[in-house]
Design a protein around this motif. Structure first.
Motif, PDB file in Angstrom:
ATOM      1  N   ARG A   1      -1.774   7.866  -3.350  1.00 24.88           N
ATOM      2  CA  ARG A   1      -3.164   7.478  -3.601  1.00 24.88           C
ATOM      3  C   ARG A   1      -3.746   6.927  -2.304  1.00 24.88           C
ATOM      4  NH1 ARG A   1      -0.534   5.405  -8.168  1.00 24.88           N
ATOM      5  NH2 ARG A   1      -0.576   3.285  -7.295  1.00 24.88           N
ATOM      6  N   PRO A   2      -4.994   7.239  -1.956  1.00 21.18           N
ATOM      7  CA  PRO A   2      -5.560   6.807  -0.686  1.00 21.18           C
ATOM      8  C   PRO A   2      -5.443   5.309  -0.444  1.00 21.18           C
ATOM      9  CG  PRO A   2      -7.006   8.431  -1.673  1.00 21.18           C
ATOM     10  CD  PRO A   2      -5.948   8.128  -2.686  1.00 21.18           C
ATOM     11  N   GLU A   3      -5.639   4.504  -1.503  1.00 23.93           N
ATOM     12  CA  GLU A   3      -5.632   3.058  -1.299  1.00 23.93           C
ATOM     13  C   GLU A   3      -4.230   2.517  -0.988  1.00 23.93           C
ATOM     14  OE1 GLU A   3      -5.623   3.797  -5.819  1.00 23.93           O
ATOM     15  OE2 GLU A   3      -6.562   4.643  -4.022  1.00 23.93           O
ATOM     16  N   GLU A   4      -3.187   3.317  -1.220  1.00 23.23           N
ATOM     17  CA  GLU A   4      -1.822   2.892  -0.929  1.00 23.23           C
ATOM     18  C   GLU A   4      -1.427   3.136   0.525  1.00 23.23           C
ATOM     19  OE1 GLU A   4       0.693   3.863  -4.932  1.00 23.23           O
ATOM     20  OE2 GLU A   4       0.065   5.580  -3.715  1.00 23.23           O
ATOM     21  N   LEU A   5      -2.117   4.032   1.171  1.00 24.68           N
ATOM     22  CA  LEU A   5      -1.620   4.547   2.437  1.00 24.68           C
ATOM     23  C   LEU A   5      -1.761   3.580   3.593  1.00 24.68           C
ATOM     24  CD1 LEU A   5      -2.698   8.240   2.039  1.00 24.68           C
ATOM     25  CD2 LEU A   5      -0.374   7.384   2.369  1.00 24.68           C
ATOM     26  N   GLY A   6      -2.735   2.679   3.560  1.00 22.37           N
ATOM     27  CA  GLY A   6      -2.876   1.732   4.653  1.00 22.37           C
ATOM     28  C   GLY A   6      -1.615   0.914   4.855  1.00 22.37           C
ATOM     29  N   ALA A   7      -1.080   0.363   3.778  1.00 25.48           N
ATOM     30  CA  ALA A   7       0.128  -0.449   3.873  1.00 25.48           C
ATOM     31  C   ALA A   7       1.328   0.396   4.274  1.00 25.48           C
ATOM     32  CB  ALA A   7       0.396  -1.145   2.530  1.00 25.48           C
TER      33      ALA A   7
ATOM     34  N   ASP B   1       8.789   8.058   0.992  1.00 24.26           N
ATOM     35  CA  ASP B   1       8.546   9.107   0.010  1.00 24.26           C
ATOM     36  C   ASP B   1       8.141   8.447  -1.301  1.00 24.26           C
ATOM     37  OD1 ASP B   1       8.470  11.244  -1.703  1.00 24.26           O
ATOM     38  OD2 ASP B   1      10.499  11.958  -1.249  1.00 24.26           O
ATOM     39  N   ALA B   2       6.905   8.661  -1.721  1.00 20.55           N
ATOM     40  CA  ALA B   2       6.419   8.066  -2.968  1.00 20.55           C
ATOM     41  C   ALA B   2       6.964   8.789  -4.198  1.00 20.55           C
ATOM     42  CB  ALA B   2       4.892   8.087  -2.994  1.00 20.55           C
TER      43      ALA B   2
END
Length: 299
Positions: free
Chosen positions: A275-281, A269-270
């Motif tokens: 943000r899209p660039e955070e989701l890969g990790a 839970d952020a």
């Protein structure tokens, strides 16, 4: 005779698993409505000879049986099937949804007609009969009767795990599993339990898909005989199973397994919008913590 005097509808009861269920219910004292259109595996043709033959076998055992040729994927005919059981035997206690067809094809080659037929007969065929049976049981419950009704649906390993070349069938069977869970929750107040089986057995529908498992042993225990599945179906249809509902059981030979479905796994839970660039990790961390999925059949 754990189902003595209970009234049972079994769809697709002219052959294979349905026939085995019908005969075992009869041996356990139930009155059986044998439903079957007598169609070929792809849904073509038809006739009441298979159903009449099963009814004759039940009567030869000393049981009571009636035949009804409803197309269970037709809403009105499904209602007529339920009404027929009530008219002939005074009530309905158990519904075994077993009828189905297959139109196997790799998804990229699947036609609209092949999709519609399999979804209609499997998923709608389960829903239509259950809808009208549920109304019968609700009416009895509201009239003050202590109802002990049972529904046994038929899903499949294809619906639980997927199966290459059977996307239409897998989707229908997955829908049946969800139908089972949802109606179990809704109908409990009326004295109705709803469970499902995912059987592995030698039938017309499986002999090509699982050809390497279909060999009949020269002697000893035949693990792929349809009759191996029926004892669980009969027990689930008995009054004794009142505390079991909303569950899916896999059955093969002498092996009985309770299937566990979707559940909440690891989470992050952020505390704000991701943000899209955070989701890969984040996704890869979750997948590393989650159990590895069971493989799709055929992969």
């Amino acid at each position: 005779m754990i189902c003595a005097g209970r009234v049972v509808i079994i769809t697709g009861a002219g052959r294979g698993l349905g026939r085995a269920h019908a005969l075992e219910f009869a041996r356990q004292g139930a009155h059986v409505v044998v439903n079957d259109l007598g169609v070929q595996l792809d849904g073509s043709g038809g006739g009441d000879q298979p159903a009449q033959q099963v009814a004759a076998e039940i009567r030869a055992l000393g049981g009571r049986a009636e035949v009804h040729g409803a197309d269970v994927s037709d809403w009105e005919q499904a209602r007529e099937l339920v009404d027929f059981a009530v008219q002939r035997f005074g009530r309905l206690d158990v519904l075994v949804n077993n009828a189905g067809v297959v139109r196997d094809r790799m998804f990229v080659n699947l036609s609209e007609a092949e999709w519609d037929q399999v979804i209609r007969i499997h998923l709608k065929g389960h829903a239509a009969t259950l809808r009208h049976a549920a109304q019968h049981w609700r009416d009895r419950s509201k009239a003050g009767e202590q109802v002990q009704a049972r529904v046994i649906n038929t899903t499949s390993g294809a619906g639980l795990l997927g199966s290459v070349g059977q996307t239409n069938y897998a989707a229908a069977k997955a829908g049946i599993a969800a139908l089972t869970i949802n109606t179990a929750a809704e109908l409990a107040r009326y004295g109705v339990t709803v469970n499902a089986i995912a059987p592995s057995a030698r039938t017309r529908m499986t002999e090509e898909v699982f050809a390497d498992m279909m060999a009949r042993p020269a002697d000893g225990f035949d693990g792929m005989a349809p009759e191996n599945v029926s004892p669980l179906v009969v027990w689930l249809g008995s009054a004794e199973s009142a505390d079991v509902t909303g569950r899916v059981f896999e059955v093969q030979g002498g092996e009985l397994t309770v299937a566990t479905g979707w559940g909440r796994g690891p989470s992050r839970d952020a505390g704000r919008r991701w943000r899209p660039e955070e989701l890969g990790a984040a996704v890869r961390e979750l997948l590393a913590e989650a159990p590895t999925p069971e493989p799709v059949y055929g992969t």
